[in-house]
Design a protein around this motif. Structure first.
Motif, PDB file in Angstrom:
ATOM      1  N   ALA A  52       4.289 -27.174  31.564  1.00 28.11           N
ATOM      2  CA  ALA A  52       4.417 -28.666  31.364  1.00 28.11           C
ATOM      3  C   ALA A  52       4.139 -29.089  30.000  1.00 28.11           C
ATOM      4  N   VAL A  53       3.057 -28.470  29.720  1.00 29.04           N
ATOM      5  CA  VAL A  53       2.439 -28.645  28.148  1.00 29.04           C
ATOM      6  C   VAL A  53       3.584 -28.356  27.147  1.00 29.04           C
ATOM      7  N   GLU A  54       4.058 -26.980  27.437  1.00 30.28           N
ATOM      8  CA  GLU A  54       5.102 -26.642  26.418  1.00 30.28           C
ATOM      9  C   GLU A  54       6.157 -27.589  26.285  1.00 30.28           C
ATOM     10  N   ILE A  55       6.896 -27.862  27.495  1.00 26.16           N
ATOM     11  CA  ILE A  55       8.039 -28.739  27.742  1.00 26.16           C
ATOM     12  C   ILE A  55       7.848 -29.918  27.099  1.00 26.16           C
ATOM     13  N   SER A  56       6.727 -30.476  27.153  1.00 26.47           N
ATOM     14  CA  SER A  56       6.478 -31.880  26.618  1.00 26.47           C
ATOM     15  C   SER A  56       6.310 -31.998  25.378  1.00 26.47           C
ATOM     16  N   ARG A  57       6.355 -31.169  24.454  1.00 23.64           N
ATOM     17  CA  ARG A  57       6.222 -30.941  22.994  1.00 23.64           C
ATOM     18  C   ARG A  57       7.627 -31.178  22.497  1.00 23.64           C
ATOM     19  N   SER A  58       8.666 -30.852  23.320  1.00 18.23           N
ATOM     20  CA  SER A  58       9.989 -30.556  23.003  1.00 18.23           C
ATOM     21  C   SER A  58      10.841 -31.739  23.928  1.00 18.23           C
ATOM     22  N   ALA A  59      10.562 -32.232  25.169  1.00 17.27           N
ATOM     23  CA  ALA A  59      11.280 -33.250  25.911  1.00 17.27           C
ATOM     24  C   ALA A  59      11.181 -34.352  25.623  1.00 17.27           C
TER      25      ALA A  59
END
Length: 527
Positions: free
Chosen positions: A201-208
């Protein structure tokens, strides 16, 4: 007399089992279905059926000296919390140093493990494998160590969610996730607040465009860094804390720990507060999750209950529209299809294991399962001790209780764990880190005599015993009298092994090359 031992899997558990068998004078033969060692920690660009799979950015959440094998510390230049590629390289160094690769048959799949017709007399096993040329081969082994892991069969509960058939977005398990490149500018829901769910979730939140993290129960969140900037496990996994858990009221300990965490960020305000107390379950280890919530890039949501067109419906009645993808971080089914079905005697078809290692129903204890457990601490040291205990049992140097007694212990442990983990399948996996290590050390006669060490080494209780990090080396390499175990070679004296609180124990190098007080061991790190 046990001679040949089949080791199934060449991940971290398989490697230490191979070495342990060699140390005990046994002949290990390891079967690995892939073309390389590493198991879970071998990153691949695309997931492969019936193999563990990790995402590109995965970093360990236990520090290097706590998770290393007792006789092969991590290289000095490794960071305290390493990337998965560095851990894989550590396994390569370990395998090369102890010459383990010659014992591994790569690209060989184990098809079945069955008791021989004369098992009641011999205790031997028939092992059928399929080699790289798709040829079936049959082998006879005196004992079997199963090291294939339990992260190979993802649990994807799509059928539980109404409307998933017509959902216009993509639904998939975190087993398939590799990186966030495909989710740039999209709206994504991550389901499940375990360590993988938090990381993804943290990683995707940097792109999404927007990321939603759905949780059924919430979680207490802790970072990898503890007081004074030291690794969390170094300050948490100590005998002192274990004693406190036994002596002080659990309500008081829960209040104190939760108060400390909430002073950093109020879990209720962040939508993280769980329904359970902090001592009841493993916390979520994540350094960045609260910050991503604070920045608005990630929003916490309650339990996902269904789909509606392009939207998802949550338990509180809210609907998030135009969702492009839903990532299910919902765990795995611990299945071992090559084992006899008779061993899966649990109420839900799970393996019934005495002290998370031995099936109690076997007439001869010549098969053991490695690493099928969960603990608040690194798994590798636990598996090393499991392996040492198992080969002692195989060799007749350590004896198991009767089947009736083992079943009593299994049921007692299950009832205790059910108080914190209502799911029976999860409850049976739980072990208490230091007590479990101590139990196995006692079974093979290497548990340290703490009182004698205290008197002999003239060290104070707080420095010498209680507040010292519970590194595996203190439970494994010391004999009953506090000296070195006679059959466990080491270049260190008993005093050096036990002086874990000395400043040089935590020496490491900053990126600039200057020494700093972190977690390392100056007299162990000359690799």
């Amino acid at each position: 007399m046990v001679g040949r031992v089949a080791v199934i899997g060449a991940g971290s558990s398989g490697l230490v089992c191979i070495k342990t068998c060699i140390d005990e004078g046994l002949e290990p033969v390891c079967f690995e279905r892939s073309d390389d060692i590493g198991g879970l920690w071998k990153f691949k660009e695309s997931p492969e059926p019936e193999r563990a799979s990790i995402y590109r950015s995965l970093v360990v959440n236990t520090s290097k000296e706590f998770m290393c094998f007792s006789d092969f510390p991590m290289p000095a230049h490794y960071p305290n919390f390493m990337h998965n590629s560095q851990l894989l390289q550590y396994f390569r160094l370990y395998a090369e140093h102890f010459d383990l690769l010659k014992h591994i048959s790569f690209q060989t799949t184990v098809k079945s493990v069955t008791q021989r017709p004369d098992f009641s007399v011999s205790g031997q096993w028939d092992v059928v494998t399929i080699n790289r040329n798709e040829e079936e081969e049959k082998h006879i082994f005196d004992a079997v160590l199963v090291c294939s892991g339990h992260y190979t069969h993802p649990a994807l509960p799509l059928s539980e969610f109404k409307g998933h058939e017509t959902f216009s977005g993509r639904c998939f398990h975190s087993w398939e996730y590799k990186d966030a490149d495909d989710y740039r500018g999209k709206r994504v829901v991550v389901v499940g607040l375990g360590n993988s769910g938090g990381d993804i979730a943290v990683e995707i939140s940097r792109s999404a465009e927007k990321t939603f993290l759905s949780t059924r129960q919430g979680s207490w969140v802790m970072g990898r860094m503890s007081s004074n900037g030291l690794p969390l496990d170094m300050t948490f996994i100590t005998r002192f804390n274990t004693i406190l858990l036994q002596l002080l009221p659990k309500t008081l300990l829960n209040w104190a720990a939760e108060r400390t965490l909430n002073q950093r960020y109020d879990h209720s305000l962040y939508g993280l507060k769980p329904s359970h107390r902090i001592m009841d379950k493993k916390p979520l280890i994540n350094d960045d999750l609260p910050g991503r919530i604070l920045q608005g890039a990630l929003a916490m949501k309650p339990n996902l209950i269904g789909f509606k067109g392009s939207g998802v419906v949550f338990e509180d009645g809210t609907v998030e529209e135009n969702i492009d993808a839903v990532v299910f971080c919902t765990g795995y089914n611990g299945t071992f299809p090559f084992l006899p079905s008779a061993l899966s005697e649990g109420p839900h078809g799970e393996l019934t294991l005495y002290k998370r290692a031995f099936p109690p129903s076997l007439q001869h204890p010549t098969l053991a399962i490695m690493g099928l457990l969960q603990a608040k601490g690194p798994i590798m040291p636990l598996v090393e001790m499991q392996a040492r205990w198992a080969v002692k049992v195989f060799s007749g140097l350590s004896c198991l209780p009767s089947e009736e007694k083992m079943l009593e212990v299994i049921e007692s442990d299950r009832r205790i764990n059910m108080q914190s983990y209502p799911s029976p399948q999860v409850a049976v996996l739980q072990v208490d880190y230091i007590p479990y290590l101590d139990f196995m050390a006692g079974e093979i006669g290497v548990g340290p005599n703490l009182l004698r060490l205290l008197l002999r080494d003239s060290c104070s209780l707080d420095e010498g015993l209680a507040l010292v990090p519970a590194l595996l080396i203190s439970s494994v390499s010391l004999g009953l009298d506090g000296g070195l175990e006679p059959d466990r070679p080491s270049s260190l004296s008993g005093n050096e092994l036990f002086s874990l609180s000395e400043p040089d124990r935590y020496q490491n190098q900053r990126p600039g090359g200057r020494p700093c007080v972190l977690l390392g061991c100056s007299h162990l790190e000359e690799l």
